[in-house]
Write an enzyme that holds these catalytic residues in place. Sequence first.
Site, mmCIF file in Angstrom:
data_model
loop_
_atom_site.group_PDB
_atom_site.id
_atom_site.type_symbol
_atom_site.label_atom_id
_atom_site.label_comp_id
_atom_site.label_asym_id
_atom_site.label_seq_id
_atom_site.Cartn_x
_atom_site.Cartn_y
_atom_site.Cartn_z
ATOM 1 N N CYS A 113 0.811 -1.227 0.000
ATOM 2 C CA CYS A 113 0.000 0.000 0.000
ATOM 3 C C CYS A 113 0.842 1.275 0.000
ATOM 4 O O CYS A 113 0.340 2.347 -0.306
ATOM 5 C CB CYS A 113 -0.960 0.001 1.185
ATOM 6 S SG CYS A 113 -2.132 -1.357 1.110
ATOM 7 N N HIS A 252 -3.291 7.566 1.581
ATOM 8 C CA HIS A 252 -3.674 6.200 1.197
ATOM 9 C C HIS A 252 -5.054 5.923 1.784
ATOM 10 O O HIS A 252 -5.370 6.337 2.902
ATOM 11 C CB HIS A 252 -2.650 5.209 1.751
ATOM 12 C CG HIS A 252 -3.089 3.785 1.611
ATOM 13 N ND1 HIS A 252 -3.550 3.259 0.419
ATOM 14 C CD2 HIS A 252 -3.174 2.781 2.519
ATOM 15 C CE1 HIS A 252 -3.878 1.998 0.603
ATOM 16 N NE2 HIS A 252 -3.672 1.685 1.867
ATOM 17 N N ASN A 282 -9.936 -0.100 -0.476
ATOM 18 C CA ASN A 282 -8.475 0.000 -0.434
ATOM 19 C C ASN A 282 -7.909 -0.604 -1.729
ATOM 20 O O ASN A 282 -7.975 -1.811 -1.932
ATOM 21 C CB ASN A 282 -7.964 -0.759 0.800
ATOM 22 C CG ASN A 282 -6.460 -0.665 0.970
ATOM 23 O OD1 ASN A 282 -5.743 -0.266 0.050
ATOM 24 N ND2 ASN A 282 -5.980 -1.052 2.132
HETATM 25 O O1 UT7 Z 1 -3.662 -0.677 3.424
HETATM 26 C C1 UT7 Z 1 -2.843 -1.416 4.253
HETATM 27 C C2 UT7 Z 1 -3.093 -1.039 5.607
HETATM 28 N N1 UT7 Z 1 -4.316 -1.637 6.096
HETATM 29 C C3 UT7 Z 1 -5.003 -0.974 6.986
HETATM 30 O O2 UT7 Z 1 -4.679 0.149 7.287
HETATM 31 C C4 UT7 Z 1 -6.150 -1.685 7.664
HETATM 32 C C5 UT7 Z 1 -6.109 -1.309 9.111
HETATM 33 N N2 UT7 Z 1 -7.134 -1.996 9.930
HETATM 34 C C6 UT7 Z 1 -8.438 -1.680 9.824
HETATM 35 O O3 UT7 Z 1 -8.829 -0.887 9.001
HETATM 36 C C7 UT7 Z 1 -9.382 -2.304 10.822
HETATM 37 O O4 UT7 Z 1 -8.642 -2.960 11.832
HETATM 38 C C8 UT7 Z 1 -10.389 -3.301 10.173
HETATM 39 C C9 UT7 Z 1 -11.401 -2.556 9.363
HETATM 40 C C10 UT7 Z 1 -9.639 -4.297 9.312
HETATM 41 C C11 UT7 Z 1 -11.129 -4.076 11.251
HETATM 42 O O5 UT7 Z 1 -11.784 -3.170 12.145
HETATM 43 P P1 UT7 Z 1 -11.694 -3.409 13.726
HETATM 44 O O6 UT7 Z 1 -12.493 -2.345 14.344
HETATM 45 O O7 UT7 Z 1 -10.224 -3.469 14.060
HETATM 46 O O8 UT7 Z 1 -12.431 -4.784 13.915
HETATM 47 P P2 UT7 Z 1 -11.869 -6.190 14.424
HETATM 48 O O9 UT7 Z 1 -10.935 -6.784 13.431
HETATM 49 O O10 UT7 Z 1 -11.374 -6.052 15.813
HETATM 50 O O11 UT7 Z 1 -13.213 -7.034 14.445
HETATM 51 C C12 UT7 Z 1 -14.267 -6.695 15.337
HETATM 52 C C13 UT7 Z 1 -15.378 -7.709 15.176
HETATM 53 C C14 UT7 Z 1 -14.903 -9.156 15.324
HETATM 54 O O12 UT7 Z 1 -15.931 -9.846 15.990
HETATM 55 P P3 UT7 Z 1 -15.788 -10.210 17.549
HETATM 56 O O13 UT7 Z 1 -14.554 -11.029 17.659
HETATM 57 O O14 UT7 Z 1 -15.696 -8.890 18.257
HETATM 58 O O15 UT7 Z 1 -17.058 -10.964 17.841
HETATM 59 C C15 UT7 Z 1 -14.824 -9.639 13.910
HETATM 60 O O16 UT7 Z 1 -15.004 -11.028 13.799
HETATM 61 O O17 UT7 Z 1 -15.944 -7.613 13.862
HETATM 62 C C16 UT7 Z 1 -15.957 -8.904 13.250
HETATM 63 N N3 UT7 Z 1 -15.787 -8.738 11.815
HETATM 64 C C17 UT7 Z 1 -16.810 -8.534 10.966
HETATM 65 N N4 UT7 Z 1 -18.135 -8.447 11.161
HETATM 66 C C18 UT7 Z 1 -18.893 -8.212 10.080
HETATM 67 C C19 UT7 Z 1 -14.622 -8.727 11.118
HETATM 68 N N5 UT7 Z 1 -14.881 -8.527 9.811
HETATM 69 C C20 UT7 Z 1 -16.231 -8.380 9.697
HETATM 70 C C21 UT7 Z 1 -17.083 -8.170 8.607
HETATM 71 N N6 UT7 Z 1 -18.402 -8.076 8.850
HETATM 72 N N7 UT7 Z 1 -16.618 -8.000 7.352
#
Ligand code: UT7
Length: 325
Positions: A113, A252, A282
């Site tokens: 990225c 980005h 992204n």
């Molecule tokens: O470009 C390269 C750099 N990449 C980035 O900058 C990405 C950086 N990270 C992020 O943008 C965020 O961390 C994400 C968008 C990927 C995830 O957001 P988050 O607030 O960190 O959520 P999480 O991964 O902690 O997941 C929270 C909950 C989990 O459920 P539990 O364990 O709390 O029950 C996940 O299983 O959300 C669940 N979850 C989803 N639910 C519905 C994860 N993906 C999804 C989904 N739909 N697509």
Amino acid sequence: MFRSLVTGCGSYLPANVVTNAELAKRVATNDEWIRQRTGICQRHIAAEGEMTSDLGLAAAKEALAQAGVAPESIDLIVCATSTPDETFPATATRIQYALGITSGAAFDVQAVCSGFVYGLSVADNFLRVGQASKALVVGAETFSRILDWEDRSTCVLFGDGAGAVVLEAERPAAGANGTGRGVLSTHIYADGRHHDALYVDGGPSSTGSVGYLRMEGKEVFRHAVVRMAEAVDAALEANGLTPGDIDWLVPHQANIRIIESMGRRLNLPTDRVVVTVDRHANTSAASIPLALTEAVGDGRIQSGDLLLMEAMGGGFTWGSALVRW
Ligand code: UT7
């Protein structure tokens, strides 16, 4: 020393738009979760047979037309991509061939990225020392091909697309600052200790297959905010500038929460931050030139404006660039 002027930009998005609601039919997700956590509403997905070089070529043609530069005068093509058409040769050589260019150098840069900032940095340095005079920097990706479409934590986040800029070397008169326009500085960094937070679980030398993207989202998020802030501070300090000097943040596009936090840190009003993540998701190395082309095309970015670009990606890699438009 020469300075690199950005004389044109262009972009391309595949025709096929996939909404969050459509994804919710494939994996256990929903529109509300995706919007709230990322700001993404839809993404473009390349058609079968449509390759990274096809996307990059379309963006490059638009950038060349806007710059009024004939393809044959380009003597450097840098294509930032993590999704090349083939393991080799470089996707840049495919773009070069399709543009009818048979001289100069063409190669790919792989910084995920951060790829566009890395590519801009590499091309800028070639131009500064006089090793090339007109460069094409392309960011092109088909991340849809390396997504595990059964992993809801990653497949909803990415899209396909391409963007490109033309750089032309200008030699300011002795002692003068020239037009004052162009690439003022680039700062690029890497720290391979963070491999496991964001990687693809395959490749020619490990598994022999292409593999799928794997990400520890929270870990990447945490580092992204800190690392990009450091790169931005380095850029401002190197140029004796303050956040108040910045006209546009062209970041980005990974997550609206990361973008907004960078905007707040710089004390920039939200309408001075270029946002496309809602429509493009992204697109990795393509996201900055896609956003740039949109904001130039609709007249927001004007000649003389100071642009700050920043990115963070797998590796980890990260960096910033300051450009006087
Ligand atoms: O470009 C390269 C750099 N990449 C980035 O900058 C990405 C950086 N990270 C992020 O943008 C965020 O961390 C994400 C968008 C990927 C995830 O957001 P988050 O607030 O960190 O959520 P999480 O991964 O902690 O997941 C929270 C909950 C989990 O459920 P539990 O364990 O709390 O029950 C996940 O299983 O959300 C669940 N979850 C989803 N639910 C519905 C994860 N993906 C999804 C989904 N739909 N697509």
